[in-house]
Design a protein around this motif. Structure first.
Motif, PDB file in Angstrom:
ATOM      1  N   LYS A 132       1.719   1.643  -9.835  1.00  0.00           N
ATOM      2  CA  LYS A 132       0.711   1.913  -8.807  1.00  0.00           C
ATOM      3  C   LYS A 132      -0.423   0.890  -8.882  1.00  0.00           C
ATOM      4  CE  LYS A 132      -0.426   6.190  -8.000  1.00  0.00           C
ATOM      5  NZ  LYS A 132      -0.150   6.331  -6.543  1.00  0.00           N
ATOM      6  N   HIS A 133      -0.917   0.621 -10.098  1.00  0.00           N
ATOM      7  CA  HIS A 133      -1.991  -0.362 -10.252  1.00  0.00           C
ATOM      8  C   HIS A 133      -1.535  -1.765  -9.862  1.00  0.00           C
ATOM      9  CE1 HIS A 133      -4.517   2.642 -11.813  1.00  0.00           C
ATOM     10  NE2 HIS A 133      -4.057   2.660 -13.089  1.00  0.00           N
ATOM     11  N   MET A 134      -0.289  -2.085 -10.190  1.00  0.00           N
ATOM     12  CA  MET A 134       0.241  -3.401  -9.846  1.00  0.00           C
ATOM     13  C   MET A 134       0.306  -3.575  -8.323  1.00  0.00           C
ATOM     14  SD  MET A 134       3.977  -5.078 -10.647  1.00  0.00           S
ATOM     15  CE  MET A 134       4.725  -3.907  -9.501  1.00  0.00           C
ATOM     16  N   TYR A 135       0.844  -2.534  -7.634  1.00  0.00           N
ATOM     17  CA  TYR A 135       0.936  -2.604  -6.171  1.00  0.00           C
ATOM     18  C   TYR A 135      -0.453  -2.697  -5.541  1.00  0.00           C
ATOM     19  CZ  TYR A 135       5.908  -1.391  -6.442  1.00  0.00           C
ATOM     20  OH  TYR A 135       7.258  -1.395  -6.701  1.00  0.00           O
ATOM     21  N   GLU A 136      -1.395  -1.950  -6.060  1.00  0.00           N
ATOM     22  CA  GLU A 136      -2.754  -1.977  -5.510  1.00  0.00           C
ATOM     23  C   GLU A 136      -3.393  -3.354  -5.697  1.00  0.00           C
ATOM     24  OE1 GLU A 136      -4.803   1.160  -7.463  1.00  0.00           O
ATOM     25  OE2 GLU A 136      -4.012   2.733  -6.154  1.00  0.00           O
ATOM     26  N   ALA A 137      -3.211  -3.941  -6.895  1.00  0.00           N
ATOM     27  CA  ALA A 137      -3.775  -5.264  -7.153  1.00  0.00           C
ATOM     28  C   ALA A 137      -3.142  -6.321  -6.244  1.00  0.00           C
ATOM     29  CB  ALA A 137      -3.573  -5.635  -8.619  1.00  0.00           C
ATOM     30  N   SER A 148       2.303   1.792  -3.481  1.00  0.00           N
ATOM     31  CA  SER A 148       1.307   2.305  -4.424  1.00  0.00           C
ATOM     32  C   SER A 148       1.051   3.795  -4.214  1.00  0.00           C
ATOM     33  CB  SER A 148       0.000   1.525  -4.280  1.00  0.00           C
ATOM     34  OG  SER A 148      -0.615   1.795  -3.029  1.00  0.00           O
ATOM     35  N   GLU A 198       0.836  -1.208   0.000  1.00  0.00           N
ATOM     36  CA  GLU A 198       0.000   0.000   0.000  1.00  0.00           C
ATOM     37  C   GLU A 198       0.871   1.258   0.000  1.00  0.00           C
ATOM     38  OE1 GLU A 198      -2.612  -0.263   3.306  1.00  0.00           O
ATOM     39  OE2 GLU A 198      -3.842  -1.861   2.449  1.00  0.00           O
ATOM     40  N   ILE A 234       2.179   4.994 -13.116  1.00  0.00           N
ATOM     41  CA  ILE A 234       0.782   4.568 -13.053  1.00  0.00           C
ATOM     42  C   ILE A 234       0.667   3.046 -13.095  1.00  0.00           C
ATOM     43  CG2 ILE A 234      -1.469   4.723 -14.177  1.00  0.00           C
ATOM     44  CD1 ILE A 234      -0.511   7.297 -12.862  1.00  0.00           C
ATOM     45  N   GLU A 235       1.445   2.416 -13.980  1.00  0.00           N
ATOM     46  CA  GLU A 235       1.373   0.962 -14.082  1.00  0.00           C
ATOM     47  C   GLU A 235       1.828   0.295 -12.786  1.00  0.00           C
ATOM     48  OE1 GLU A 235       3.537  -0.373 -17.432  1.00  0.00           O
ATOM     49  OE2 GLU A 235       2.246   0.609 -18.919  1.00  0.00           O
TER      50      GLU A 235
END
Length: 286
Positions: A263-268, A254, A251, A260-261
């Motif tokens: 960030k989305h990877m860490y969030e997923a 992210s 978290e 951006i990519e």
């Protein structure tokens, strides 16, 4: 020959003879007895006592009597394995005492059961209200089997939709300060692992009265010296803490990254790890 020596010899011979015959009859003879088996057990004990102490009686006549009392039930038991009718005659049938939550008074009278005796049997099962029982049967062994109503049954992980790991039997890997190699191998552990775990706990092998490895591979010990406090296993709580730290790190990554990519990877990954933690939280928290 003095009579006391003769009695000792006869008693020893009878004891060995009965031991062999009891093994032939099987474990039922020493567990839950039917009425027929109960009568046989009493008669065999009486015959064994008589031929052991009555020095004037013919010893082999007593042996023949014991053989008859053993062979006849053994033959009948083999026959009852193939015939339900014979099983009903010799072993009896169960009788329903409570059905659909209602006491069947007629069946109580047939079994010469009073209301007090029914309540006593229910209390031995941890049930104090007849209204909580959906079904109860008096087995041929005299034991009362009960089925609680659905709303009174204990809550299980299945009711909560939880899937738990397969529970393996706990292995006693140490007893009286001695390592038990066979249970240790069954637990999938080695002597080196055991010595390492004992060092972590800070206890000497000679001070361990009982050591067990549970289904999670954790070692718990009971010491001869009851004043010493043994720390609880920390592997599972430590693993849970590590998973939570990884979740927090994901978290944090992210939030701090400008890609951006990424960030989305860490969030997923954080969401997936959160789901995993929810699934294993109950297991690792213990």
């Amino acid at each position: 020959m003095p009579e006391w020596i003769l009695i000792a010899i006869r008693a020893l011979g009878t004891l060995m003879f009965l031991f062999v015959l009891t093994r032939i009859l099987g474990k039922k003879q020493i567990s839950q007895l039917t009425f027929f088996e109960y009568v046989i057990g009493i008669t065999l004990g009486d015959l064994a006592g008589n031929i052991s102490t009555d020095v004037e009686a013919n010893y082999f006549h007593g042996v023949i009597a014991i053989l008859v009392w053993v062979l006849v039930p053994l033959v009948l038991e083999l026959l009852t394995l193939k015939s339900k009718t014979l099983r009903g005659w010799f072993e009896g049938n169960g009788r329903v005492l409570i059905k659909d939550g209602k006491v069947l008074e007629g069946n109580l009278r047939k079994e010469r059961y009073t209301g007090d005796e029914l309540l006593e049997q229910l209390r031995t099962k941890g049930v104090f209200r007849v209204a909580d029982v959906e079904f109860a049967m008096l087995e041929s062994s005299g034991d009362l089997s009960i089925l609680l109503k659905s709303e009174n049954q204990p809550l299980t992980p299945k009711h909560l939709g939880m899937k738990l790991a397969i529970e393996k039997p706990t292995q006693a890997v140490m007893m009286d300060g001695v390592i038990q190699d066979e249970p240790l191998a069954a637990a999938g552990k080695s002597r080196g692992w055991l010595h390492t775990e004992l060092d972590k706990l800070g206890v000497a092998k000679e001070n361990v009265f009982l050591g067990q490895v549970n289904t999670d591979g954790e070692l718990t010990v009971d010491l001869f010296d009851d004043k010493l406090q043994v720390p609880s296993p920390t592997e599972r709580p430590a693993l849970l803490a590590c998973l939570k730290k990884c979740e927090a790190d994901l978290e944090l990554y992210s939030l701090t990254t400008s890609n951006i990519e990424a960030k989305h990877m860490y969030e997923a990954c954080s969401i997936q790890l959160t789901q995993v933690i929810q699934q294993v939280h109950t297991i690792l928290r213990a």
